[in-house]
Scaffold this motif. Sequence first.
Motif, PDB file in Angstrom:
ATOM      1  N   SER A  46       0.826  -1.217   0.000  1.00  0.00           N
ATOM      2  CA  SER A  46       0.000   0.000   0.000  1.00  0.00           C
ATOM      3  C   SER A  46       0.853   1.256   0.000  1.00  0.00           C
ATOM      4  N   ASP A  47       2.013   1.222   0.689  1.00  0.00           N
ATOM      5  CA  ASP A  47       2.918   2.371   0.706  1.00  0.00           C
ATOM      6  C   ASP A  47       3.425   2.677  -0.703  1.00  0.00           C
ATOM      7  N   ILE A  48       3.751   1.616  -1.431  1.00  0.00           N
ATOM      8  CA  ILE A  48       4.248   1.799  -2.796  1.00  0.00           C
ATOM      9  C   ILE A  48       3.156   2.366  -3.697  1.00  0.00           C
ATOM     10  N   ASP A  49       1.969   1.819  -3.573  1.00  0.00           N
ATOM     11  CA  ASP A  49       0.855   2.307  -4.396  1.00  0.00           C
ATOM     12  C   ASP A  49       0.565   3.780  -4.114  1.00  0.00           C
ATOM     13  N   PHE A  50       0.556   4.133  -2.841  1.00  0.00           N
ATOM     14  CA  PHE A  50       0.278   5.525  -2.455  1.00  0.00           C
ATOM     15  C   PHE A  50       1.353   6.457  -2.998  1.00  0.00           C
ATOM     16  N   TYR A  51       2.619   6.039  -2.871  1.00  0.00           N
ATOM     17  CA  TYR A  51       3.714   6.880  -3.360  1.00  0.00           C
ATOM     18  C   TYR A  51       3.667   7.002  -4.878  1.00  0.00           C
ATOM     19  N   ARG A  52       3.385   5.896  -5.571  1.00  0.00           N
ATOM     20  CA  ARG A  52       3.309   5.924  -7.025  1.00  0.00           C
ATOM     21  C   ARG A  52       2.246   6.909  -7.494  1.00  0.00           C
ATOM     22  N   ASP A  53       1.115   6.914  -6.833  1.00  0.00           N
ATOM     23  CA  ASP A  53       0.046   7.838  -7.214  1.00  0.00           C
ATOM     24  C   ASP A  53       0.431   9.283  -6.936  1.00  0.00           C
ATOM     25  N   SER A  54       1.183   9.495  -5.843  1.00  0.00           N
ATOM     26  CA  SER A  54       1.555  10.869  -5.482  1.00  0.00           C
ATOM     27  C   SER A  54       2.614  11.448  -6.424  1.00  0.00           C
ATOM     28  N   ILE A  55       3.365  10.565  -7.095  1.00  0.00           N
ATOM     29  CA  ILE A  55       4.408  11.029  -8.014  1.00  0.00           C
ATOM     30  C   ILE A  55       3.955  10.859  -9.470  1.00  0.00           C
ATOM     31  N   ALA A  56       2.680  10.702  -9.668  1.00  0.00           N
ATOM     32  CA  ALA A  56       2.161  10.531 -11.035  1.00  0.00           C
ATOM     33  C   ALA A  56       2.196  11.847 -11.785  1.00  0.00           C
ATOM     34  N   GLY A  57       2.422  11.735 -13.088  1.00  0.00           N
ATOM     35  CA  GLY A  57       2.432  12.921 -13.932  1.00  0.00           C
ATOM     36  C   GLY A  57       1.045  13.219 -14.476  1.00  0.00           C
ATOM     37  N   GLU A  58       0.982  13.934 -15.595  1.00  0.00           N
ATOM     38  CA  GLU A  58      -0.287  14.294 -16.204  1.00  0.00           C
ATOM     39  C   GLU A  58      -0.982  13.068 -16.798  1.00  0.00           C
ATOM     40  N   LYS A 102      10.112  14.192 -10.885  1.00  0.00           N
ATOM     41  CA  LYS A 102       9.500  14.530  -9.597  1.00  0.00           C
ATOM     42  C   LYS A 102       9.959  13.568  -8.508  1.00  0.00           C
ATOM     43  N   HIS A 103      10.166  12.309  -8.876  1.00  0.00           N
ATOM     44  CA  HIS A 103      10.656  11.309  -7.932  1.00  0.00           C
ATOM     45  C   HIS A 103      12.044  11.694  -7.416  1.00  0.00           C
ATOM     46  N   ILE A 104      12.926  12.105  -8.304  1.00  0.00           N
ATOM     47  CA  ILE A 104      14.270  12.517  -7.897  1.00  0.00           C
ATOM     48  C   ILE A 104      14.208  13.734  -6.986  1.00  0.00           C
ATOM     49  N   GLN A 105      13.357  14.694  -7.324  1.00  0.00           N
ATOM     50  CA  GLN A 105      13.194  15.882  -6.480  1.00  0.00           C
ATOM     51  C   GLN A 105      12.671  15.501  -5.098  1.00  0.00           C
ATOM     52  N   THR A 106      11.746  14.555  -5.057  1.00  0.00           N
ATOM     53  CA  THR A 106      11.171  14.127  -3.778  1.00  0.00           C
ATOM     54  C   THR A 106      12.223  13.450  -2.909  1.00  0.00           C
ATOM     55  N   VAL A 107      13.060  12.603  -3.512  1.00  0.00           N
ATOM     56  CA  VAL A 107      14.133  11.946  -2.762  1.00  0.00           C
ATOM     57  C   VAL A 107      15.068  12.982  -2.144  1.00  0.00           C
ATOM     58  N   ASN A 108      15.365  14.032  -2.885  1.00  0.00           N
ATOM     59  CA  ASN A 108      16.305  15.050  -2.404  1.00  0.00           C
ATOM     60  C   ASN A 108      15.683  16.048  -1.433  1.00  0.00           C
ATOM     61  N   GLU A 109      14.370  16.236  -1.531  1.00  0.00           N
ATOM     62  CA  GLU A 109      13.748  17.293  -0.734  1.00  0.00           C
ATOM     63  C   GLU A 109      12.768  16.780   0.325  1.00  0.00           C
ATOM     64  N   ARG A 110      12.141  15.632   0.071  1.00  0.00           N
ATOM     65  CA  ARG A 110      11.150  15.096   1.021  1.00  0.00           C
ATOM     66  C   ARG A 110      11.374  13.586   1.201  1.00  0.00           C
ATOM     67  N   LEU A 111      12.588  13.239   1.594  1.00  0.00           N
ATOM     68  CA  LEU A 111      13.008  11.843   1.668  1.00  0.00           C
ATOM     69  C   LEU A 111      12.115  10.999   2.567  1.00  0.00           C
ATOM     70  N   SER A 112      11.560  11.597   3.589  1.00  0.00           N
ATOM     71  CA  SER A 112      10.792  10.842   4.579  1.00  0.00           C
ATOM     72  C   SER A 112       9.540  10.182   4.005  1.00  0.00           C
ATOM     73  N   ILE A 113       9.031  10.687   2.884  1.00  0.00           N
ATOM     74  CA  ILE A 113       7.806  10.102   2.322  1.00  0.00           C
ATOM     75  C   ILE A 113       8.099   9.033   1.265  1.00  0.00           C
ATOM     76  N   VAL A 114       9.393   8.843   0.963  1.00  0.00           N
ATOM     77  CA  VAL A 114       9.769   7.861  -0.064  1.00  0.00           C
ATOM     78  C   VAL A 114       9.916   6.483   0.580  1.00  0.00           C
ATOM     79  N   PRO A 115       9.186   5.461   0.120  1.00  0.00           N
ATOM     80  CA  PRO A 115       9.357   4.111   0.680  1.00  0.00           C
ATOM     81  C   PRO A 115      10.802   3.645   0.573  1.00  0.00           C
ATOM     82  N   ASP A 116      11.278   2.960   1.603  1.00  0.00           N
ATOM     83  CA  ASP A 116      12.673   2.530   1.657  1.00  0.00           C
ATOM     84  C   ASP A 116      13.103   1.716   0.446  1.00  0.00           C
ATOM     85  N   CYS A 117      12.178   0.917  -0.098  1.00  0.00           N
ATOM     86  CA  CYS A 117      12.544   0.010  -1.187  1.00  0.00           C
ATOM     87  C   CYS A 117      13.056   0.742  -2.420  1.00  0.00           C
ATOM     88  N   PHE A 118      12.720   2.027  -2.571  1.00  0.00           N
ATOM     89  CA  PHE A 118      13.203   2.802  -3.708  1.00  0.00           C
ATOM     90  C   PHE A 118      14.673   3.199  -3.541  1.00  0.00           C
TER      91      PHE A 118
END
Length: 442
Positions: free
Chosen positions: A229-241, A255-271
């Motif tokens: 569920s964490d992966i699904d939620f994160y995938r939806d949050s980083i979806a494009g148009e 956007k995924h790279i930006q999130t890792v660098n700026e909001r690491l806490s919301i990125v599932p560990d498996c990434f």
Amino acid sequence: MMNRIILIGNGFDLAHGLRTSYADFIDYYWEDWGKRLQGSYLGDDLTDKLCTISQKGESLPWFWRFPSMDLQQRKKISPKEAIEMAKNSPDVIAIKKSPFFKDIDKAVETKGWVDIENEFYLWLKKIFKKDDCEYDNPVPLNEELESIKEKLIEYLNSIQKEQIKPELVKNCIRQIIYEPFNPNDISNRDKENFEQFLINRAEYILTKNEYEIRYFFSRFGWEYLHKHSDIDFYRDSIAGELKDSEKTKSFDFIKHIQTVNERLSIVPDCFLWPDQILLLNFNYTNTADLYIPQGSEFKVNHIHGELGNDKNPIIFGYGDELDDDYKEISKLNDNDYLKNIKSIRYLETDNYRKLLSFIDSAPFQIYIMGHSCGNSDRTLLNTLFEHKNCVSIKPFYYEKPDGSDNYIEIIQNISRNFNDMRLMRDRVVNKTYCRSLVPQAR
């Protein structure tokens, strides 16, 4: 791909409460002498290849001079007390130490610690330079080192058999070994490598079948269902148009790279988990093996040999080919000078070649756990630290009871393993992003 190498030194064993330092070994050596004094009858000299103890004047049975029981006070006398009695009785007891061992023992007495391998190399250089050191060639020095090695193996064998058990595993250390990468750790010149890793990993997580993903999670001790569920939620949050042709939202890698660098806490560990983990064990004990589950594809490389394994003999000596004196010593037509040089001993097994294959295969981060990064391993460490695939060097320091730590000491030692100091400053993780291996209880 991006991998992780964990350098494991003696501090790793010490963090598990194991008395495996060279100072502990010297204490054991003298305590063993105490047992010998208390258990010997004849008043003749007692000797090994490092020390001779003899009596002055009238020769008495040893156990008369050093009994194991004080009958008057009705209490036992320990072997440690017996050897101290011998050391404190110069009028009746003579203790003669071999030259090299005498130097080692003095270091423990005065400083409380000693680096035997470093001391060995200093003596080797004295012999080479014809300095006054009681030896005119390396043969007796090598023999002394061999005797020390034999007794050290005996000591460590007893610790391994009696104390190294699965219960020793510390959860805080296990978490560090298997933790995800932190973008703050990656050197500036390797940011592009890291971003490519992020893209490749995201593609893997989002496109592989469930069986492959389950296996991937199991390597790190997780069930995929717990994180689905964490992966699904994160995938939806980083979806494009929304794409009209697919009627679905695509994963936005930028956007995924930006999130890792700026909001690491919301990125599932498996990434951010490493692809491969290698525990590079500089110790002779098997404490590191406790952290690799049976059947795991992650490995321990016992680069300096293993206790009780004839196919992986103990390597005990020195390894600094970068030293100017070594270059001169190697030019001599005398193999006795090179008998205990680690880089030569590495060729007795394929451990070193396996390590080279690992570091050549993909970018890697280095974690340092309990390794001082001193000059006795300088040749190997330089190969790792300045390798083109090294993206980060992160030390986990020892936090002392008074709140101080040895981070700066480790960094000073790391710097001696670099030729390119600018590269060193980029790759070594600053203290802001480092922490202690085992936090002190507060």
